[in-house]
Design a protein around this motif. Structure first.
Motif, PDB file in Angstrom:
ATOM      1  N   TYR A 171      24.707  34.543  35.206  1.00 48.99           N
ATOM      2  CA  TYR A 171      25.988  34.998  35.757  1.00 48.99           C
ATOM      3  C   TYR A 171      26.242  34.560  37.189  1.00 48.99           C
ATOM      4  CZ  TYR A 171      24.993  38.255  31.923  1.00 48.99           C
ATOM      5  OH  TYR A 171      24.625  38.794  30.751  1.00 48.99           O
ATOM      6  N   ALA A 172      25.265  34.849  38.112  1.00 52.45           N
ATOM      7  CA  ALA A 172      25.440  34.469  39.516  1.00 52.45           C
ATOM      8  C   ALA A 172      26.776  34.932  40.071  1.00 52.45           C
ATOM      9  CB  ALA A 172      25.293  32.952  39.689  1.00 52.45           C
ATOM     10  N   LEU A 173      27.098  36.180  39.847  1.00 47.56           N
ATOM     11  CA  LEU A 173      28.326  36.731  40.423  1.00 47.56           C
ATOM     12  C   LEU A 173      28.118  36.975  41.913  1.00 47.56           C
ATOM     13  CD1 LEU A 173      29.198  39.302  37.639  1.00 47.56           C
ATOM     14  CD2 LEU A 173      29.976  36.948  37.892  1.00 47.56           C
ATOM     15  N   TYR A 174      29.223  36.949  42.664  1.00 50.89           N
ATOM     16  CA  TYR A 174      29.134  37.266  44.084  1.00 50.89           C
ATOM     17  C   TYR A 174      29.060  38.784  44.220  1.00 50.89           C
ATOM     18  CZ  TYR A 174      31.044  32.537  44.181  1.00 50.89           C
ATOM     19  OH  TYR A 174      31.263  31.216  43.977  1.00 50.89           O
ATOM     20  N   PRO A 175      27.919  39.299  44.642  1.00 51.88           N
ATOM     21  CA  PRO A 175      27.723  40.754  44.534  1.00 51.88           C
ATOM     22  C   PRO A 175      28.627  41.583  45.432  1.00 51.88           C
ATOM     23  CG  PRO A 175      25.895  39.719  45.691  1.00 51.88           C
ATOM     24  CD  PRO A 175      26.762  38.612  45.197  1.00 51.88           C
ATOM     25  N   THR A 176      29.113  40.985  46.521  1.00 52.95           N
ATOM     26  CA  THR A 176      29.904  41.806  47.439  1.00 52.95           C
ATOM     27  C   THR A 176      31.393  41.745  47.154  1.00 52.95           C
ATOM     28  OG1 THR A 176      29.906  39.958  48.964  1.00 52.95           O
ATOM     29  CG2 THR A 176      28.239  41.652  49.314  1.00 52.95           C
ATOM     30  N   MET A 177      31.766  40.941  46.184  1.00 48.23           N
ATOM     31  CA  MET A 177      33.195  40.830  45.899  1.00 48.23           C
ATOM     32  C   MET A 177      33.568  41.609  44.641  1.00 48.23           C
ATOM     33  SD  MET A 177      34.036  36.872  46.587  1.00 48.23           S
ATOM     34  CE  MET A 177      33.548  36.043  48.092  1.00 48.23           C
ATOM     35  N   THR A 178      34.794  42.054  44.605  1.00 48.07           N
ATOM     36  CA  THR A 178      35.267  42.728  43.407  1.00 48.07           C
ATOM     37  C   THR A 178      35.412  41.706  42.279  1.00 48.07           C
ATOM     38  OG1 THR A 178      37.557  42.313  43.945  1.00 48.07           O
ATOM     39  CG2 THR A 178      36.607  44.354  44.781  1.00 48.07           C
ATOM     40  N   THR A 231      40.863  43.828  32.593  1.00 48.85           N
ATOM     41  CA  THR A 231      41.932  44.296  33.464  1.00 48.85           C
ATOM     42  C   THR A 231      41.624  45.634  34.147  1.00 48.85           C
ATOM     43  OG1 THR A 231      43.339  43.159  31.901  1.00 48.85           O
ATOM     44  CG2 THR A 231      44.438  44.439  33.611  1.00 48.85           C
ATOM     45  N   PRO A 232      41.086  46.640  33.430  1.00 45.95           N
ATOM     46  CA  PRO A 232      40.854  47.902  34.156  1.00 45.95           C
ATOM     47  C   PRO A 232      39.705  47.824  35.154  1.00 45.95           C
ATOM     48  CG  PRO A 232      40.278  48.114  31.818  1.00 45.95           C
ATOM     49  CD  PRO A 232      40.714  46.713  32.021  1.00 45.95           C
ATOM     50  N   LEU A 233      38.947  46.760  35.136  1.00 41.88           N
ATOM     51  CA  LEU A 233      37.753  46.681  35.976  1.00 41.88           C
ATOM     52  C   LEU A 233      37.947  45.787  37.190  1.00 41.88           C
ATOM     53  CD1 LEU A 233      35.160  46.196  33.096  1.00 41.88           C
ATOM     54  CD2 LEU A 233      35.899  48.327  34.139  1.00 41.88           C
ATOM     55  N   LEU A 234      39.169  45.303  37.386  1.00 45.32           N
ATOM     56  CA  LEU A 234      39.365  44.266  38.397  1.00 45.32           C
ATOM     57  C   LEU A 234      38.908  44.652  39.792  1.00 45.32           C
ATOM     58  CD1 LEU A 234      42.703  42.528  37.425  1.00 45.32           C
ATOM     59  CD2 LEU A 234      40.418  41.577  37.463  1.00 45.32           C
ATOM     60  N   SER A 235      38.939  45.947  40.085  1.00 43.62           N
ATOM     61  CA  SER A 235      38.586  46.318  41.456  1.00 43.62           C
ATOM     62  C   SER A 235      37.139  46.778  41.591  1.00 43.62           C
ATOM     63  CB  SER A 235      39.531  47.401  41.955  1.00 43.62           C
ATOM     64  OG  SER A 235      39.398  48.523  41.121  1.00 43.62           O
ATOM     65  N   ARG A 236      36.347  46.639  40.529  1.00 43.97           N
ATOM     66  CA  ARG A 236      34.935  47.035  40.630  1.00 43.97           C
ATOM     67  C   ARG A 236      34.091  45.921  41.230  1.00 43.97           C
ATOM     68  NH1 ARG A 236      33.024  50.194  35.731  1.00 43.97           N
ATOM     69  NH2 ARG A 236      34.634  51.761  35.430  1.00 43.97           N
ATOM     70  N   LYS A 237      32.927  46.319  41.734  1.00 45.37           N
ATOM     71  CA  LYS A 237      31.930  45.345  42.161  1.00 45.37           C
ATOM     72  C   LYS A 237      30.978  45.075  40.994  1.00 45.37           C
ATOM     73  CE  LYS A 237      32.774  45.259  46.737  1.00 45.37           C
ATOM     74  NZ  LYS A 237      32.170  46.162  47.716  1.00 45.37           N
ATOM     75  N   PRO A 238      30.356  43.905  40.962  1.00 46.55           N
ATOM     76  CA  PRO A 238      29.462  43.588  39.843  1.00 46.55           C
ATOM     77  C   PRO A 238      28.407  44.664  39.570  1.00 46.55           C
ATOM     78  CG  PRO A 238      29.812  41.634  41.156  1.00 46.55           C
ATOM     79  CD  PRO A 238      30.540  42.756  41.846  1.00 46.55           C
ATOM     80  N   GLY A 244      26.234  45.076  31.418  1.00 49.52           N
ATOM     81  CA  GLY A 244      25.789  43.701  31.232  1.00 49.52           C
ATOM     82  C   GLY A 244      26.872  42.814  30.636  1.00 49.52           C
ATOM     83  N   GLY A 245      27.504  43.299  29.588  1.00 52.28           N
ATOM     84  CA  GLY A 245      28.526  42.489  28.933  1.00 52.28           C
ATOM     85  C   GLY A 245      29.737  42.276  29.823  1.00 52.28           C
ATOM     86  N   GLN A 246      30.050  43.285  30.605  1.00 51.72           N
ATOM     87  CA  GLN A 246      31.189  43.142  31.516  1.00 51.72           C
ATOM     88  C   GLN A 246      30.909  42.076  32.559  1.00 51.72           C
ATOM     89  OE1 GLN A 246      31.301  47.254  32.585  1.00 51.72           O
ATOM     90  NE2 GLN A 246      32.806  47.800  31.009  1.00 51.72           N
ATOM     91  N   ARG A 247      29.672  42.063  33.055  1.00 50.80           N
ATOM     92  CA  ARG A 247      29.318  41.031  34.033  1.00 50.80           C
ATOM     93  C   ARG A 247      29.456  39.652  33.422  1.00 50.80           C
ATOM     94  NH1 ARG A 247      23.806  43.684  36.552  1.00 50.80           N
ATOM     95  NH2 ARG A 247      24.790  45.695  36.893  1.00 50.80           N
ATOM     96  N   GLN A 248      28.992  39.550  32.200  1.00 46.25           N
ATOM     97  CA  GLN A 248      29.068  38.257  31.557  1.00 46.25           C
ATOM     98  C   GLN A 248      30.517  37.798  31.421  1.00 46.25           C
ATOM     99  OE1 GLN A 248      27.228  37.977  27.641  1.00 46.25           O
ATOM    100  NE2 GLN A 248      26.468  35.970  28.272  1.00 46.25           N
ATOM    101  N   ARG A 249      31.369  38.743  31.134  1.00 42.38           N
ATOM    102  CA  ARG A 249      32.776  38.372  30.984  1.00 42.38           C
ATOM    103  C   ARG A 249      33.369  37.948  32.313  1.00 42.38           C
ATOM    104  NH1 ARG A 249      35.221  43.342  28.340  1.00 42.38           N
ATOM    105  NH2 ARG A 249      33.153  44.313  28.382  1.00 42.38           N
ATOM    106  N   VAL A 250      32.944  38.596  33.403  1.00 41.13           N
ATOM    107  CA  VAL A 250      33.429  38.164  34.712  1.00 41.13           C
ATOM    108  C   VAL A 250      32.997  36.727  34.968  1.00 41.13           C
ATOM    109  CG1 VAL A 250      33.354  38.592  37.183  1.00 41.13           C
ATOM    110  CG2 VAL A 250      33.362  40.509  35.595  1.00 41.13           C
ATOM    111  N   ALA A 251      31.759  36.440  34.583  1.00 46.51           N
ATOM    112  CA  ALA A 251      31.271  35.070  34.779  1.00 46.51           C
ATOM    113  C   ALA A 251      32.134  34.078  34.004  1.00 46.51           C
ATOM    114  CB  ALA A 251      29.811  34.969  34.346  1.00 46.51           C
ATOM    115  N   ILE A 252      32.514  34.451  32.795  1.00 50.82           N
ATOM    116  CA  ILE A 252      33.386  33.562  32.019  1.00 50.82           C
ATOM    117  C   ILE A 252      34.734  33.420  32.727  1.00 50.82           C
ATOM    118  CG2 ILE A 252      34.535  33.189  29.807  1.00 50.82           C
ATOM    119  CD1 ILE A 252      32.396  34.946  28.524  1.00 50.82           C
ATOM    120  N   GLY A 253      35.249  34.559  33.155  1.00 51.01           N
ATOM    121  CA  GLY A 253      36.548  34.546  33.818  1.00 51.01           C
ATOM    122  C   GLY A 253      36.552  33.659  35.040  1.00 51.01           C
ATOM    123  N   ARG A 254      35.491  33.739  35.799  1.00 45.66           N
ATOM    124  CA  ARG A 254      35.430  32.937  37.012  1.00 45.66           C
ATOM    125  C   ARG A 254      35.502  31.449  36.683  1.00 45.66           C
ATOM    126  NH1 ARG A 254      30.343  33.644  40.822  1.00 45.66           N
ATOM    127  NH2 ARG A 254      29.396  32.633  39.030  1.00 45.66           N
TER     128      ARG A 254
END
Ligand SMILES: Nc1ncnc2c1ncn2[C@@H]1O[C@H](COP(=O)(O)OP(=O)(O)OP(=O)(O)O)[C@@H](O)[C@H]1O
Ligand SMILES: Nc1ncnc2c1ncn2[C@@H]1O[C@H](COP(=O)(O)OP(=O)(O)OP(=O)(O)O)[C@@H](O)[C@H]1O
Ligand SMILES: [Mg+2]
Ligand SMILES: [Mg+2]
Lengths: 350, 291, 287, 389, 350
Positions: A84-91, A124-131, A136-146
């Motif tokens: 995933y390698a999401l940016y941990p400090t960003m929403t 959509t309901p999670l847009l303002s959350r931090k990673p 786990g699945g939500q994080r993966q989806r953010v990675a796809i979205g990015r």
């Protein structure tokens, strides 16, 4: 839009050569699926295409230009990392919009893209959350979205759906296919899910220990595997392998499954391995062979019947709901046209 | 849950002891002394807030506090900015990293009694930079802050930054190296310019390190003393005076323990006044959920 | 492609240019110190601080190390070297260890009420240490360790606590919390997790802490002077006797040489500390 | 018998000072003691170490101190042994100057052994600079001093070499008050702390003269060390410095000779006050008989004529007694001893009369005045309140 | 060996209640599989059983003892984290042996266990690597190995096989099943792979938004889903939902699939949703209904045919290799016995 042309690529970690002189031509707009056992070098290959690790030999051309040493950003690539390698400090929203924002994409356009990706990925309901506040699945989806919001020429997806439930996975699979059809970009996609591979791929690449074993359409790879490894790797339940010896006449096979082959295919005395997929075995009362049922696995819409053939297990796919129990002795037959024959020594298809 | 707390508290026992005896104890003692009329030795009489009145009446103290604010802001900003920059540049896989790191860090190892003197020379308009530049034909060059009442505090900032930036660099470097390589890869793919990665991704991820550095520098600021003494002796006049020097002067040379204690108490109260709202806001934020 | 290489080259040049300029700024005072230490006093009195020495003399260095008078004895700064070592070793190791333990307990275990302890500690970091000396003298005298090696070590421990604790607390707070969970499922107790999991992941901070603590302790003067006792006076007491005076004469060349000599130990530590500034120590831990 | 071990805390750490301390140590050893040396640079530092060690129950045998009001503080606390026995036996009353006696005698007991006498307000002249500026003779009073400074200025030299640190500003002030304001005003200010005198016209003139001196300093003076200022005299870049007798050490270092390369004057004219500041040894309270004996032996050794001369030669100060052989001492020191012989010239340093706290507050006012443009009336008012506390 | 008894469990993150008054009884020696969409609270539930997050209400008993506030180590559990949480400074071998070492298991025994787990997980050549030097799937296997060597009474597995290739996954699935049979410990297993769920589970729990929807054997859950959600969630391709209206006679259904139901099952005028699994639709020339083929997905051993029924898509599983192309009009029939009927309002099974 751009194809990817890899020539003689080799990659080492220390003394450990992970990719060994690999050649691969990915056509423009193609949906290429990488398959291979865990640790065979799929992620490494993607990382090298993205320019994230140094190659020790060979070249990588993207869209015709030599990109072997180019910066990742110059390659026009979007990527979903296996980790995933999401940016941990960003929403979530910032994670997705950061790339285009920096690239100077107009604000409205960014919003549109993010909204669309979020919708598609049900984020959509999670847009303002931090990673850290996601499952786990939500994080993966953010990675796809990015990756998606980049709208790049080449997409590299490293097991992007592995942590999603079947339903969502099926939906996203369809969405990705649509997306690919609409945008026409090149996709290189690592997956362990054979349904994904079969439904998405225009071609499948099967790798083993850093070496390509076979490249072909899903049907080719599935139906005419190039060697024992490919045959065994694809298909669930796995293909049945049965040893056989060619008789003196060069046609009749000896072993647990005596058969007659077409003339000229094999040589007299040759040792063979027959590959028979479970779905090509039919349980029918007039079958040529008989075997005892060892185990029955009900699978919802079908059942897998394990039978004892000589010393080995032999699996059969049964689609009707008939009751079969361990210990039954059943007659069966096989579809000889679908048979794969391999040389026992070279393990290559004959 | 209970046992869990027990082991941790057991491990924190030495700390608890140090805090209770070493810090709380001495703070109470200082508080007590500040309302007495102690001179060379502590006395246990009670004179009310007389020392504090004298303190607030004192031009020099006022001036010192003002200097502290100027120095504090500039020094912390400069040391953090330069320290961070140095760390970033050193982190670019450069050759001779060890030598460079030492070059930036060595001021921290040297007694400021000597290096302060060197700074005094270098900044002195007669012997130092100004003179050298003028001799090299740069006639208009002028750099005489150290003898200028209004500018002298900035020279203390320069020397202080010179001394402290190396340590900041080391801390930041440790923080930088803790960032997961995958994050770098992801941002490279996103096509984000390196400076932007540092600013928007790395820096926020280093928030704990930044907090450490900030606190470290802030405690250094409040206690700043050697730097001023070695470079300017608080001068010209009292232009570069700082509270710690005021306190030390009264503690030792002027044998006025009570006033020095009052100074320390005032200093602590100032810090408390600055920190308390912050801590309160943070605890509220935590209570409201999120991390 | 070649344009790309060119920009990469320029970026490289930029990096080195910045680093070299910065290093020049940082090294300027050292240059002055070094040249001064090689000059004779007559030359120094001319006030040309940037000039190279007209003739190099090592007298000041020799004197600083082994001849300069610092009172009745004339042994240079070398006199307190071993004292400094015997103060520094426990005063560096103990605070770092305790700081790491505290930071770990405060950030991972968070026992109830510990944040108050930490808050008070951090506030304590803002008290000028000189103010605390007198009560600490009284305290140590009461428990009988004043003017002894344990006495000075305890004092260093007390004064190092805020920063050491802060350093490790914030560092540990940034490590993946999942590791802590995994270790607890594995049955690791407080100490086991600390020693086998946390400590090995702490190398960069241990090095930073060591840099700070060695420098602090090695350069400390006032505490050593007050608490160590006559037989344990650290090297810096000699150094200060060499370079500090109000009405005595000042031999600047000697001062500079003595200062550089005294800081040799921390400098050495800086130089060799590099290989422990490791990259990505927690890499591969979590997805 | 066992030699008497005496641990001594002192701040004689620079080269010349160390040599001087060594003469004490050797004299003490010659008379059956062992000197255990604890040298701590800087007076404030050394004093606070001594006080902390006393507080921590681990006092040294003896400690260097100044005869200030702080000394009275520790006497009041009962932390010192007296050396009455030695004083009586050796007859201190007979040979010690009154100023010194009154400083070490508290309630009729002798609580310190005087070591030496410094005068911190000498005038130093660079012969080379004077020559360059065409000044034939060294000034004999304050007006001539100003005239000389003007000439130096005209010659493009730095007239007054000064280190702009508060204590040095204080020295210039003391010199101005004593030699421009005169003995009576000096005592009114320091001893009586008389608000009327402080607010008076006479004192105002002193303050203006003090401020005028500032105009003769160079731009680089703030923060400068005193010896860097002396170096300006040595190299002939500056003409005059007002500094204590320890400045001789710098001239000696540069192999300059009094009377030939540089001039010195403890004041102007034969009646000029001679300002006394003394280092003393105090003896922390102890009951151990060995230690008490060591303390008494030390007190006796220190005050002996031979020790005094040997010490002062190295230290650059003058002996506490005038009944000594001055032939081996330098010209300036001889001038000092001569001045000391005239009791009416002796004048205590300000710190003898006021508390360190008052002294510090005064220094703050003076250094501000020196460095900034503050109306002299305000300075007078500030001095009143500084000396009131 | 121990069962897990959860009562009234609720867990909040800030204001976000993720688990809502959940009751669950896991029997001793049971293999319980948790299914549910991404973000429904599966991992959270596992973490709370392990004692890694504070619960805001309810109780957890393990082996009969109240463990709601007990230390994780006291609970006798082994766990595979979804994010692996490997110890980065330890080698693979040390990662696995850490737990037993802490527990004071004799050295030889530890070696034996590690060797066995490594063998089973095909990690033997990697034992001396650090996690950073492993591929995603290899890391995941280390995480499994670490749990296995603990030989705990309760195992919590959070999507343990998600990053493994099908072949390895099938092997490990079998190994896990064997292990469970041999040791008899309790397993709570989160997965998104329905084959895994079907083959491993003694019971399946389907969750949605922190609430349990159905608990039952795989066959029960698959064949008689308790509500629309469960029906739709299980099965790939997904179940077909068809709306219907009960006619005035209380038996005949109106809509795109007119049918006659047994008397008494539904009320006249009721709105229904019919659930028809793709494998229960037969393409046969004498079928009662006809529809046009929209899309054909070949899947290797079967194909999925999407047909247009009224306005909606309708999927059919076809197992023989016959050629079907888009645009064909085909007749079909359904197995009425396998039909699921739901109330359109309550979404519950009737
Ligand atoms: N720290 C947190 N703060 C706020 N919400 C959180 C936090 N952690 C998890 N959540 C939310 O709690 C819900 C449950 O998360 P959980 O990880 O249990 O899901 P899951 O069922 O394991 O999903 P997946 O299959 O995607 O792993 C999710 O919606 C998630 O967004
Ligand atoms: N830093 C490294 N040092 C040494 N070996 C490494 C390193 N990174 C990866 N490897 C090895 O390289 C091989 C290929 O790794 P890669 O991540 O490409 O595998 P993969 O095909 O993506 O596997 P998976 O399906 O498990 O993700 C693996 O055997 C792995 O152990
Ligand atoms: Mg991979
Ligand atoms: Mg989860």
């Amino acid at each position: 839009m751009s194809g990817v042309n890899i020539q003689g690529l080799s990659i080492k970690f220390g003394h450990n050569e992970v990719i060994k002189g690999l050649d691969l031509q990915v056509h423009e707009g193609e949906f290429l699926v990488l398959l291979g056992p865990s640790g065979c070098g799929k992620s490494t290959l993607l990382h090298s295409i993205a320019g994230l690790i140094d190659v020790s030999g060979g070249s990588i051309h993207i869209g015709g230009a030599d990109m072997t040493d180019a910066e990742p950003a110059e390659r026009g690539i979007g990527m979903v990392f296996q980790s995933y390698a999401l940016y941990p400090t960003m929403t979530v929203e910032r994670n997705m919009s950061f790339g285009p924002r920096v690239a100077g994409v107009p604000k409205a356009e960014i919003e549109r893209r993010v909204a669309r990706a979020a919708e598609m990925l049900q984020l959509t309901p999670l847009l303002s959350r931090k990673p850290a506040q996601l499952s786990g699945g939500q994080r993966q989806r953010v990675a796809i979205g990015r990756a998606l919001v980049r709208e790049a020429g080449v997409f590299l997806f490293d097991e992007p759906l592995s942590n999603l439930d079947a339903k969502l996975r099926a939906e996203l699979r369809r969405e990705l296919k649509l997306l690919h059809q609409n945008l026409g970009n090149t996709m290189i996609y690592v997956t362990h899910d054979q349904v994904e591979a079969m439904t998405l791929a225009s071609r499948i690449v099967v790798m083993k220990s850093g070496v390509i074993q076979q490249i072909g359409t899903p049907a080719e790879v599935y139906e005419t595997p190039a060697n024992l490894f490919v045959a065994g790797f694809l298909g669930a339940p796995a293909i049945n392998f049965v040893s056989a010896q060619v008789g003196a006449d060069g046609r009749s096979l000896q072993g647990v499954l005596p058969l007659q082959l077409a003339e000229g295919r094999v040589k007299a005395g040759q040792s063979l391995v027959l590959g028979i997929r479970p779905e090509h075995v039919r349980l029918q009362s007039d079958g040529r062979w008989r075997a005892t049922v060892q185990l029955v696995e009900p699978m919802g819409n079908h059942q897998v019947v394990w039978m004892k053939l000589g010393e080995q297990s032999f699996s059969v796919l049964v689609h009707d709901g008939r009751r079969i129990t361990a210990g039954d002795e059943l007659a069966f037959d096989i579809e000889e046209s679908a048979l794969s024959i391999f040389d026992a020594g070279t393990e290559q298809r004959l | 849950m209970k046992r869990r707390g027990l082991a941790a508290w057991g491990a924190l026992l030495p700390l608890g002891l140090i805090v209770c005896v070493g810090y709380v104890g001495t703070v109470l003692w200082t508080l007590r002394t500040s309302v007495s009329s102690s001179r060379t030795f502590p006395k246990d009489d009670f004179v009310g807030l007389q020392q504090f009145e004298r303190l607030l009446d004192n031009d020099r103290w006022q001036h010192a506090i003002h200097n502290l604010a100027v120095y504090g802001v500039l020094y912390i900003v400069a040391a953090m900015a330069i320290g961070f920059l140095l760390a970033v540049f050193i982190d670019q896989k450069v050759r001779g990293e060890g030598v460079l790191r030492t070059a930036f860090l060595y001021p921290y190892a040297m007694s400021f009694v000597a290096t302060g003197l060197v700074w005094q020379w270098v900044l002195n308009p007669d012997s130092g930079l100004q003179n050298a530049m003028q001799q090299m034909g740069w006639k208009d060059f002028s750099f005489d802050w150290i003898v200028d009442q209004d500018m002298v505090i900035y020279t203390v900032v320069i020397a202080g930054t010179w001394q402290g930036a190396g340590l900041v660099m080391a801390l930041m470097l440790a923080g930088l190296r803790g960032i997961d390589e995958e994050i770098w890869k992801a941002s490279k793919l996103d096509g984000i310019p390196t400076w932007r990665v540092y600013l928007s991704i790395v820096l926020p991820m280093m928030a704990p390190t930044l907090a450490t550095v900030f606190t470290l520098l802030a405690t250094g600021v409040v206690k700043v003393f050697d730097t001023v003494v070695a470079m300017t002796q608080g001068g010209p006049g009292t232009a570069s005076d700082v509270p710690a020097k005021f306190i030390m002067d009264h503690l030792f040379g002027r044998a006025n323990l009570a006033l020095a204690s009052a100074g320390a108490v005032m200093l602590l109260l100032t810090v408390l006044a600055l920190v308390a709202p912050l801590a309160y806001a943070r605890s509220r934020q935590k209570a409201q959920g999120g991390h | 492609m070649s344009k790309r290489k060119a920009t990469a080259l320029w970026a490289r040049v930029g990096v080195y240019a910045f680093l070299i300029c910065a290093a020049a700024f940082f090294l300027l005072p050292l240059y002055v110190m070094l040249t001064t230490s090689f000059k004779s006093m007559d030359e120094i009195r001319l006030g040309q601080i940037f000039a190279l020495p007209s003739s190099i003399t090592f007298d000041a260095w020799r004197a600083a190390w082994s001849e300069a008078c610092t009172g009745v004895s004339c042994e240079g700064v070398r006199g307190g070297f071993w004292n400094s070592v015997s103060i520094a070793v426990p005063s560096v190791v103990l605070p770092i260890l305790l700081g790491a333990i505290n930071g770990y307990a405060l950030s991972w275990w968070k026992p109830k009420g510990s944040q108050w302890l930490f808050g008070v500690l951090m506030l304590g970091a803002f008290i000028p240490i000189q103010v605390m000396i007198y009560p600490l003298v009284k305290l140590e005298a009461a428990i009988g360790i004043y003017s002894s090696l344990p006495g000075i070590v305890v004092v260093h421990l007390v004064f190092a606590m805020p920063i050491m604790t802060l350093l490790f607390r914030n560092y540990y707070a940034g490590l993946p919390a999942e590791l802590f969970k995994a270790a607890r499922v594995d049955g690791g107790g407080f100490w086991r997790i600390f020693l086998q999991l946390v400590l090995p992941m702490s190398t960069p901070m241990l090095i930073v802490a060591a840099i700070m603590q060695i420098t602090g302790v090695w350069n400390d003067y006032i505490l050593g002077l007050t608490f160590a006792g006559r037989d344990n006076l650290p090297m810096t007491v000699q150094l200060n006797n060499v370079i500090n005076t109000t009405t005595g004469e000042r031999l600047y060349n000697l001062n500079m040489a003595a200062t550089i000599l005294t800081s040799a130990v921390p400098l050495l530590v800086y130089l060799i500390s590099g290989r422990w500034f490791v990259r990505g120590i927690a890499a591969g831990a979590v997805k | 018998a066992e030699p008497l071990k005496a641990e001594v805390i002192h701040w004689w750490t620079s080269g010349g000072e160390s040599a001087a301390a060594k003469t004490l140590a050797e004299a003490y050893k010659a008379q059956g003691g062992i000197w255990v040396d604890t040298a701590v640079a800087l007076g404030e530092q050394a004093r606070s170490v001594a006080i902390n060690r006393i507080a921590g129950g681990n006092p040294p045998t003896a400690a260097q101190f100044n005869t200030t009001q702080q000394f009275r503080d520790i006497v009041d606390q009962g932390l010192l042994n007296n050396v009455d026995a030695v004083a009586q036996r050796d007859g201190w009353d007979k040979f010690l100057p009154e100023t010194v006696l009154s400083a070490i005698r508290v309630n009729g007991h002798y609580y310190a052994a005087p070591v030496n006498i410094h005068n911190m307000s000498w005038f130093w002249f660079s012969k080379a600079a004077f020559k360059k500026a065409g000044i034939a003779e060294e000034p004999k009073n304050f007006d001539e001093l100003f005239a000389a400074l003007d000439k130096l200025k005209a010659a493009g030299l730095v007239p007054l070499a000064h280190g702009g640190q508060p204590w040095q500003d204080g020295i210039v002030f003391t010199a101005t008050l004593a030699h421009y304001g005169g003995r009576d005003l000096y005592l009114k200010i320091f001893r009586d702390r008389d608000p009327k005198a402080i607010q008076g016209e006479e004192f105002k003139k002193v303050l203006l003269a003090f401020k005028k001196l500032q105009s003769y300093t160079d731009k680089g003076s703030p923060g400068r060390n005193w010896n860097d200022a002396t170096a300006m005299l040595i190299s002939g870049r500056a003409g005059v410095q007002i500094m204590g007798d320890w400045a001789k050490g710098e001239f000696a270092q540069a192999k300059q000779e009094a009377g030939k390369d540089y001039g010195c004057a403890p004041g102007f004219g034969p009646k000029a006050p001679y300002i006394i500041q003394g280092d003393v040894m105090v003896f922390p309270k102890t009951d151990k008989p060995d230690q008490v004996k060591a303390q008494q032996l030390l007190a006796s050794v220190i005050t002996q004529p031979a020790t005094q001369v040997a010490f002062s030669i190295k230290k650059g100060s003058i002996p506490i007694r005038t009944d000594v052989d001055v032939s081996k001492m330098d010209l300036c020191a001889q001038m000092g001893v001569a001045a000391m012989k005239d009791k009416s010239r002796q004048l205590g340093n300000g710190e003898i009369y006021i508390t360190p706290d008052q002294n510090g507050a005064l220094q703050d006012v003076l250094t501000s005045y020196w460095n900034r443009n503050i109306p002299v009336e305000k300075v007078q008012k500030d001095i009143v309140s500084a000396l009131r506390n």
